[in-house]
Scaffold this motif. Sequence first.
Motif, short mmCIF file in Angstrom:
data_model
loop_
_atom_site.label_atom_id
_atom_site.label_comp_id
_atom_site.label_asym_id
_atom_site.label_seq_id
_atom_site.Cartn_x
_atom_site.Cartn_y
_atom_site.Cartn_z
N LEU A 305 0.84 -1.20 0.00
CA LEU A 305 0.00 0.00 0.00
C LEU A 305 0.88 1.26 0.00
O LEU A 305 0.63 2.20 -0.76
CB LEU A 305 -0.92 0.01 1.22
CG LEU A 305 -1.82 1.25 1.37
CD1 LEU A 305 -2.71 1.42 0.15
CD2 LEU A 305 -2.66 1.15 2.65
N ALA A 306 1.91 1.26 0.84
CA ALA A 306 2.82 2.43 0.88
C ALA A 306 3.52 2.62 -0.46
O ALA A 306 3.70 3.74 -0.93
CB ALA A 306 3.84 2.24 2.00
N THR A 307 3.89 1.50 -1.09
CA THR A 307 4.53 1.57 -2.41
C THR A 307 3.58 2.18 -3.43
O THR A 307 3.96 3.05 -4.22
CB THR A 307 4.95 0.16 -2.87
OG1 THR A 307 5.88 -0.37 -1.93
CG2 THR A 307 5.59 0.20 -4.24
N GLY A 308 2.33 1.73 -3.41
CA GLY A 308 1.32 2.26 -4.33
C GLY A 308 1.10 3.75 -4.13
O GLY A 308 0.99 4.51 -5.09
N LEU A 309 1.05 4.17 -2.86
CA LEU A 309 0.84 5.59 -2.56
C LEU A 309 2.04 6.43 -3.00
O LEU A 309 1.88 7.57 -3.44
CB LEU A 309 0.58 5.78 -1.06
CG LEU A 309 -0.75 5.23 -0.54
CD1 LEU A 309 -0.79 5.29 0.98
CD2 LEU A 309 -1.93 6.00 -1.13
N LEU A 310 3.25 5.86 -2.91
CA LEU A 310 4.45 6.60 -3.28
C LEU A 310 4.52 6.85 -4.79
O LEU A 310 4.97 7.92 -5.23
CB LEU A 310 5.69 5.84 -2.80
CG LEU A 310 7.01 6.63 -2.82
CD1 LEU A 310 7.86 6.26 -1.61
CD2 LEU A 310 7.80 6.36 -4.09
N VAL A 311 4.07 5.86 -5.59
CA VAL A 311 4.13 6.04 -7.05
C VAL A 311 2.85 6.67 -7.61
O VAL A 311 2.80 7.00 -8.80
CB VAL A 311 4.43 4.70 -7.77
CG1 VAL A 311 5.75 4.13 -7.32
CG2 VAL A 311 3.30 3.69 -7.56
N MET A 312 1.83 6.85 -6.77
CA MET A 312 0.57 7.42 -7.26
C MET A 312 0.71 8.85 -7.77
O MET A 312 0.10 9.20 -8.79
CB MET A 312 -0.50 7.35 -6.16
CG MET A 312 -1.87 7.79 -6.65
SD MET A 312 -3.19 7.48 -5.46
CE MET A 312 -2.74 8.61 -4.13
N PRO A 313 1.50 9.74 -7.12
CA PRO A 313 1.60 11.11 -7.64
C PRO A 313 2.07 11.16 -9.10
O PRO A 313 1.58 11.99 -9.88
CB PRO A 313 2.63 11.76 -6.70
CG PRO A 313 2.52 11.00 -5.43
CD PRO A 313 2.23 9.59 -5.84
N GLY A 314 2.99 10.26 -9.46
CA GLY A 314 3.46 10.23 -10.85
C GLY A 314 2.35 9.86 -11.81
O GLY A 314 2.19 10.49 -12.86
N GLY A 315 1.57 8.84 -11.46
CA GLY A 315 0.46 8.42 -12.31
C GLY A 315 -0.59 9.50 -12.45
O GLY A 315 -1.11 9.75 -13.54
N LEU A 316 -0.91 10.16 -11.32
CA LEU A 316 -1.90 11.24 -11.36
C LEU A 316 -1.39 12.42 -12.18
O LEU A 316 -2.13 13.03 -12.96
CB LEU A 316 -2.24 11.68 -9.93
CG LEU A 316 -3.02 10.68 -9.08
CD1 LEU A 316 -3.18 11.20 -7.66
CD2 LEU A 316 -4.39 10.39 -9.69
N ALA A 317 -0.09 12.76 -12.01
CA ALA A 317 0.49 13.87 -12.78
C ALA A 317 0.43 13.58 -14.27
O ALA A 317 0.09 14.46 -15.08
CB ALA A 317 1.93 14.11 -12.34
N MET A 318 0.72 12.34 -14.65
CA MET A 318 0.68 11.96 -16.06
C MET A 318 -0.73 12.12 -16.61
O MET A 318 -0.94 12.68 -17.69
CB MET A 318 1.14 10.50 -16.21
CG MET A 318 1.17 10.02 -17.64
SD MET A 318 1.57 8.26 -17.72
CE MET A 318 1.79 8.03 -19.48
N GLY A 319 -1.71 11.63 -15.86
CA GLY A 319 -3.08 11.71 -16.33
C GLY A 319 -3.62 13.13 -16.37
O GLY A 319 -4.24 13.55 -17.36
#
Length: 485
Positions: A305-319
Motif C-alpha cells: 500500500l505504501a509503495t502504491g501511494l508513493l508512485v501514485m503522484p506520478g500516475g496522477l500527474a501523467m493523467g
Amino acid sequence: MSADPSAPASEGRTPTVIRVLVLATFVVILNETIMINAIPRLMADLEVTERTAQWVSTAFMLTMAAVIPTTGWFLQRVSTRQAYSVAMGVFLAGTALSAVAPSFAVLLLGRIIQAGGTAVMMPLLMTTLMTVVPEHDRGRVMGNVTLAISVAPAMGPVISGLVLQVGSWRWLFVLVLPITGIITWLGLRQLENVGEPQAGAIDPVSVALAAIGFGGLVFGLSRFESDNLAGPALIVAAGAALIAVFALRQLRLQRTGTPLLDLRVLLAGTYTKALVLMSVAFMAMLGSMILLPLYLQNLRGLSPLATGLLVMPGGLAMGLLGPTVGRLFDRFGGRMLVIPGSIGIAAALAGFTQISMTMPYWQLIALHILMMVSLAATFTPVFTLGLGALPQQLYSHGSSMLGTLQQVAAAFGTALVVTVMSARSTELVADGTDPIAAHLDGMRLAFLVSAALALIVIVMAALLPSRAAAPEAAEEPDAPELVKG
C-alpha cells in the motif's frame, strides 16, 4: 439514430461516444494491475506457489497479446454498439467468474475471459476517436483519453492495497462488478454506431498463427530468468517464427482476400516511426514499473500500500497533464512536446541508476513524476501523429497493431530488466558481495539498460514530423494511399 456520430465534434466538446468509451476503458484497464498486490493472499487462500500465483497477471497479458491482433478485423465487421456489447459482456462474465472462483484454475480462467474483453476496448476507443474527432481537435480529445488510460494502471495497485487492508481478494472483483454493469448499461443507452460494418470472412489460420505466435512470444519473454535462458529463448524463437509466417500470410491475403491485420499501415512512414517510439518507450516504462516496487518493497521494506501511494503522484500527474498536452499539440504540433518528453524519460531513468538504501523518498517521487510527465508529453502526440498518418479504413488495423506491440514491448521490457538484474546480483553474490548490495547493484544496472533504451526514443522523436500530413482516402479498400512522411 438521432444524430450522426461521425460528424465533427463541436469546438471544445468531447463527443458522447468518446466519453462513454473512455469511462469503460478506464474500468477494464484498471483490472490489468489490480491483482499485483494480491499475490500473497492468493498463495495462502488457494494454496499455490508464488510463481503460480503470478499467472493471474501473466495470463492477462498473454491473452491481450493473443487477442488484440484480431481486433482490427473484428472492429471492421461489427457495429460500434456490437463491439462495445461484446467487450463489456465478456469482461463482466470474467469478473463474475473470478469473484466466485473456488480454485486457482477457475480464477485464472476468469482473468483470461476478463482480458479478452479488455483487448477489444482500447482499439475500439482509438479507432472511434480517430473517426469522429476532426484533425484540429484530436490532441485535446486524445489528452483526455490519456488521463483515463494513464491513471487507471497507476491506481490499480493503490485501490487493491486499500481493499486488501480490510477484505478478501475476492472484493477486488465484487466491487468492480456493479460499476462495470452500470457503465455497460449507460453505454448501451447512449452509444451510437460510428461508420458501417464491412463484409468479409475471417481466416482461421491467421487467427491461430496470431494467437500462438504473439502469445508464445509474450509467454517466452515472461519466463526469462538469469539461470533459465535456453528454454524461454526457444519459445521466443518459435513465437517469432510463427509471427513471421503470420506476416507473410497477411501480405498474401491483402492481394487475394481480407487480412486479419493489414500490414499496409507500415507503409506510412510517420505511423511506423511512431510505432517504434511507442514500443521502445513502453519497454523502458514497464521495466521501471517492475523495478521500482521491487526496490521499495524488497530493499526498503515498504508495504504494498505504501509503495502504491508513493508512485501514485506520478500516475496522477501523467493523467492530469494529458488534456494540457493535447491542447498544446493541437496548437503547436508534436515536436515541441515529443523531443523534450523523450529527453525527460532518459533523464529520469538515468536518475534511477543512483538509487541507494538511503536515497530520500522525495527524490524517488520527483524522479517518478518527471518520468510520468515526460511520458504524457510523449504518448499523446505520438498516438495522434501515428494514427493520423493513416487513411480512415486502416484506423482499426493501426490501433490493433499498436496495442499488440505494446503488449510485446511490455513483456520484453520486463524480461530484459529482470534478467539483467538477476544475472548481475547472482554474479556479485557468487563473488562474495553482500546480497542486499548485490541486489541494489543489479537494479542500478537494469535501470541503466532502460536509460539506454530511452536514447532510441530520443532519436525516433527527432525523426517525427510536427504534424502528420492527412492521407488521401482510398478509392478501393485494397489499395490505400499512405503518406510516407
